[in-house]
Every structure is written in C-alpha cells, then in structure tokens.
Design a protein around this motif. Structure first.
Motif, mmCIF file in Angstrom:
data_model
loop_
_atom_site.group_PDB
_atom_site.id
_atom_site.type_symbol
_atom_site.label_atom_id
_atom_site.label_comp_id
_atom_site.label_asym_id
_atom_site.label_seq_id
_atom_site.Cartn_x
_atom_site.Cartn_y
_atom_site.Cartn_z
ATOM 1 N N PHE A 1 0.840 -1.193 0.000
ATOM 2 C CA PHE A 1 0.000 0.000 0.000
ATOM 3 C C PHE A 1 0.875 1.243 0.000
ATOM 4 C CE2 PHE A 1 0.942 -1.134 4.290
ATOM 5 C CZ PHE A 1 1.181 0.070 4.942
ATOM 6 N N ARG A 2 0.280 2.369 -0.385
ATOM 7 C CA ARG A 2 0.945 3.664 -0.359
ATOM 8 C C ARG A 2 -0.060 4.709 0.118
ATOM 9 N NH1 ARG A 2 4.218 0.347 -1.328
ATOM 10 N NH2 ARG A 2 5.714 0.275 -3.028
ATOM 11 N N PHE A 3 0.461 5.766 0.750
ATOM 12 C CA PHE A 3 -0.351 6.920 1.134
ATOM 13 C C PHE A 3 0.454 8.165 0.815
ATOM 14 C CE2 PHE A 3 -1.409 10.148 4.423
ATOM 15 C CZ PHE A 3 -2.670 10.460 3.948
ATOM 16 N N GLY A 4 -0.178 9.134 0.183
ATOM 17 C CA GLY A 4 0.544 10.358 -0.142
ATOM 18 C C GLY A 4 -0.369 11.431 -0.676
ATOM 19 N N LEU A 5 0.245 12.498 -1.132
ATOM 20 C CA LEU A 5 -0.451 13.607 -1.770
ATOM 21 C C LEU A 5 0.079 13.746 -3.187
ATOM 22 C CD1 LEU A 5 -0.352 16.376 0.996
ATOM 23 C CD2 LEU A 5 -2.165 14.727 0.535
ATOM 24 N N PHE A 6 -0.782 14.197 -4.081
ATOM 25 C CA PHE A 6 -0.436 14.385 -5.487
ATOM 26 C C PHE A 6 -0.946 15.763 -5.878
ATOM 27 C CE2 PHE A 6 -1.981 13.227 -9.970
ATOM 28 C CZ PHE A 6 -0.787 13.599 -10.562
ATOM 29 N N THR A 7 -0.075 16.607 -6.408
ATOM 30 C CA THR A 7 -0.444 17.957 -6.830
ATOM 31 C C THR A 7 -0.360 18.047 -8.344
ATOM 32 O OG1 THR A 7 0.401 18.900 -4.775
ATOM 33 C CG2 THR A 7 0.090 20.421 -6.613
ATOM 34 N N ILE A 8 -1.424 18.570 -8.970
ATOM 35 C CA ILE A 8 -1.502 18.721 -10.416
ATOM 36 C C ILE A 8 -1.595 20.214 -10.726
ATOM 37 C CG2 ILE A 8 -2.751 18.092 -12.515
ATOM 38 C CD1 ILE A 8 -4.210 15.949 -10.712
ATOM 39 N N PRO A 9 -0.662 20.772 -11.503
ATOM 40 C CA PRO A 9 -0.749 22.192 -11.839
ATOM 41 C C PRO A 9 -1.912 22.441 -12.799
ATOM 42 C CG PRO A 9 0.983 21.173 -13.116
ATOM 43 C CD PRO A 9 0.464 20.115 -12.163
ATOM 44 N N PRO A 10 -2.379 23.688 -12.897
ATOM 45 C CA PRO A 10 -3.440 23.999 -13.866
ATOM 46 C C PRO A 10 -3.009 23.602 -15.281
ATOM 47 C CG PRO A 10 -3.131 25.819 -12.358
ATOM 48 C CD PRO A 10 -2.004 24.850 -12.100
ATOM 49 N N ASP A 11 -3.978 23.214 -16.118
ATOM 50 C CA ASP A 11 -3.679 22.772 -17.483
ATOM 51 C C ASP A 11 -2.911 23.814 -18.280
ATOM 52 O OD1 ASP A 11 -4.916 20.386 -16.960
ATOM 53 O OD2 ASP A 11 -6.781 20.907 -17.984
ATOM 54 N N GLY A 12 -3.061 25.065 -17.950
ATOM 55 C CA GLY A 12 -2.342 26.126 -18.659
ATOM 56 C C GLY A 12 -0.894 26.231 -18.241
ATOM 57 N N GLY A 13 -0.398 25.253 -17.489
ATOM 58 C CA GLY A 13 0.980 25.266 -17.003
ATOM 59 C C GLY A 13 1.981 25.259 -18.142
ATOM 60 N N THR A 14 3.237 25.424 -17.795
ATOM 61 C CA THR A 14 4.275 25.576 -18.805
ATOM 62 C C THR A 14 4.650 24.282 -19.488
ATOM 63 O OG1 THR A 14 5.981 25.266 -17.130
ATOM 64 C CG2 THR A 14 5.273 27.524 -17.565
ATOM 65 N N HIS B 1 -6.514 5.558 -17.240
ATOM 66 C CA HIS B 1 -6.970 6.922 -16.974
ATOM 67 C C HIS B 1 -5.813 7.915 -17.042
ATOM 68 C CE1 HIS B 1 -5.291 5.665 -13.138
ATOM 69 N NE2 HIS B 1 -5.218 6.946 -12.797
ATOM 70 N N ARG B 2 -6.181 9.200 -16.947
ATOM 71 C CA ARG B 2 -5.202 10.279 -16.814
ATOM 72 C C ARG B 2 -5.844 11.396 -16.003
ATOM 73 N NH1 ARG B 2 -3.733 11.442 -22.378
ATOM 74 N NH2 ARG B 2 -5.762 11.017 -23.247
ATOM 75 N N TRP B 3 -4.984 12.261 -15.446
ATOM 76 C CA TRP B 3 -5.427 13.406 -14.663
ATOM 77 C C TRP B 3 -5.068 14.706 -15.376
ATOM 78 C CZ3 TRP B 3 -8.513 12.981 -10.617
ATOM 79 C CH2 TRP B 3 -8.562 11.766 -9.926
ATOM 80 N N SER B 4 -5.921 15.714 -15.214
ATOM 81 C CA SER B 4 -5.617 17.071 -15.659
ATOM 82 C C SER B 4 -6.233 18.015 -14.632
ATOM 83 C CB SER B 4 -6.156 17.325 -17.071
ATOM 84 O OG SER B 4 -7.571 17.156 -17.111
ATOM 85 N N ASN B 5 -6.118 19.314 -14.858
ATOM 86 C CA ASN B 5 -6.620 20.300 -13.898
ATOM 87 C C ASN B 5 -7.236 21.456 -14.664
ATOM 88 O OD1 ASN B 5 -7.015 22.306 -12.008
ATOM 89 N ND2 ASN B 5 -4.965 22.218 -11.158
ATOM 90 N N SER B 6 -8.562 21.536 -14.646
ATOM 91 C CA SER B 6 -9.283 22.575 -15.382
ATOM 92 C C SER B 6 -9.357 23.895 -14.620
ATOM 93 C CB SER B 6 -10.698 22.098 -15.717
ATOM 94 O OG SER B 6 -11.438 21.896 -14.509
ATOM 95 N N GLY B 7 -8.868 23.915 -13.389
ATOM 96 C CA GLY B 7 -8.943 25.132 -12.583
ATOM 97 C C GLY B 7 -7.768 26.053 -12.827
ATOM 98 N N ASP B 8 -7.713 27.107 -12.019
ATOM 99 C CA ASP B 8 -6.620 28.070 -12.160
ATOM 100 C C ASP B 8 -5.660 28.032 -10.974
ATOM 101 O OD1 ASP B 8 -8.334 29.178 -10.326
ATOM 102 O OD2 ASP B 8 -8.669 31.036 -11.431
ATOM 103 N N VAL B 9 -5.834 27.047 -10.089
ATOM 104 C CA VAL B 9 -4.908 26.830 -8.970
ATOM 105 C C VAL B 9 -4.519 25.351 -8.960
ATOM 106 C CG1 VAL B 9 -5.912 28.700 -7.579
ATOM 107 C CG2 VAL B 9 -6.754 26.363 -7.290
#
Length: 180
Positions: A68-81, A155-163
């Motif tokens: 097992f694993r436990f953690g945090l995952f941060t995804i930048p906004p899609d408009g990222g560099t 699957h895949r992840w993205s981020n439609s927000g601005d944060v």
C-alpha cells in the motif's frame, strides 16, 4: 505545500506515543513542472504496526499485491508551462526513475498522462479542480471534498482550474485480471 507527517506508535510499556513529527518535502520533477508527489507512508507487504514509528520499507511508486501507499499528489493547472523547451530528456527521465521508481513504466508514451496500474486507489480532493479522464474520453471534474475510487482502469489526470489541484491518495496493490 508544507505537509506535516505525525506518526503514532507504542512505547516499550505498551502506551500510545507520538514517535514522528516532521515535514515531508515533495518529490518534484523537471519533466513535469508543477506536479508534486508527497510519499508519506507505504509498505510492500501485509501491514503491521511499526511501534517505533519507523517508515516501513517500500521502493516503487505503485505497490505490489498486498502492499500500500499513502501520499499527496499535486496537479498544476492545465495552462501550465509543461516540460521546459531546453530540457535534457535523458537526464529528466533518469531523474523521474530515481525519484519515483517504477512510475514511468506505467505511462503511455504515445498518449501522455494515460496509464493503468494494478492498484485500487482511494482519493479525496483537498483543493483545486482535477479532472479524471478514462480511456474512452469520458471525463468527470472533481471539487474539494469529492472522493473517488479508481479500480485499476486506464486513466489520466488534468486540472481545469486556475490553482493547483491537491489530492490525498491511498494506493493498494491488487490482482489486476486485465494486466495478468
């Protein structure tokens, strides 16, 4: 994001005690700027109580069956560099494998971000607006407080927000009939 890890255990007398109280730095990668991975806890075997609070042994990003694993995952906004234009791709891939062992082998080079793992993933969105996309293009946007259970699907992840979107995740290694 500053992430604090507090771990309990047992004293030699059997009393509950705090055994670890520390900040855990995120893993960051030149290849995917803005993404952060906080590897907080995990094991590659059946869970047991580490009374002294020592972190169980685990290596690869994704756990084996019974791990097992436990953690945090941060995804930048899609408009990222995105990856820097002048990045040394061989060095970046070597860094990726060193800091997040085993993760890259699950990523599809011909369909960036898409991946399949032999895990059951439990997650809760802490901030931002991550989007979970399945292999047929179906998408669902999640808000803070929303949860998901990912059952070994492509699957895949993205981020439609601005944060940045921050997710708390638990990954449990499972037998994946479609991968075996």
């Amino acid at each position: 994001m500053k992430v604090r890890r507090v771990v309990t255990g047992h004293s030699t007398e059997g009393k509950a005690t705090f055994v670890v109280d520390e900040y855990v730095a995120p893993v960051t990668l030149d290849l995917i700027p803005g993404n952060e991975f906080h590897r907080l806890w995990g094991a590659d075997s059946t869970p047991t109580f580490p009374d002294d609070g020592s972190t169980p042994e685990f290596a690869d990003y994704f756990p084996p069956v019974g791990g097992f694993r436990f953690g945090l995952f941060t995804i930048p906004p899609d408009g990222g560099t995105g990856a820097p234009a002048n990045i040394d791709i061989e060095t970046a891939i070597a860094e990726f494998e060193e800091k997040l062992p085993g993760m890259a082998e699950h990523l599809e080079l011909d369909d960036p971000g898409m991946h399949t793992t032999a895990t059951i993933d439990y997650g809760i969105v802490l901030s931002g607006r991550p989007v979970l996309e399945l292999d047929d293009g179906e998408k669902v946007a999640l808000d803070p407080g929303d949860t998901y259970i990912q059952n070994g699907t492509r699957h895949r992840w993205s981020n439609s927000g601005d944060v940045p979107a921050v997710l708390a995740v638990t990954l449990i290694g499972a037998v994946h009939n479609r991968l075996s």
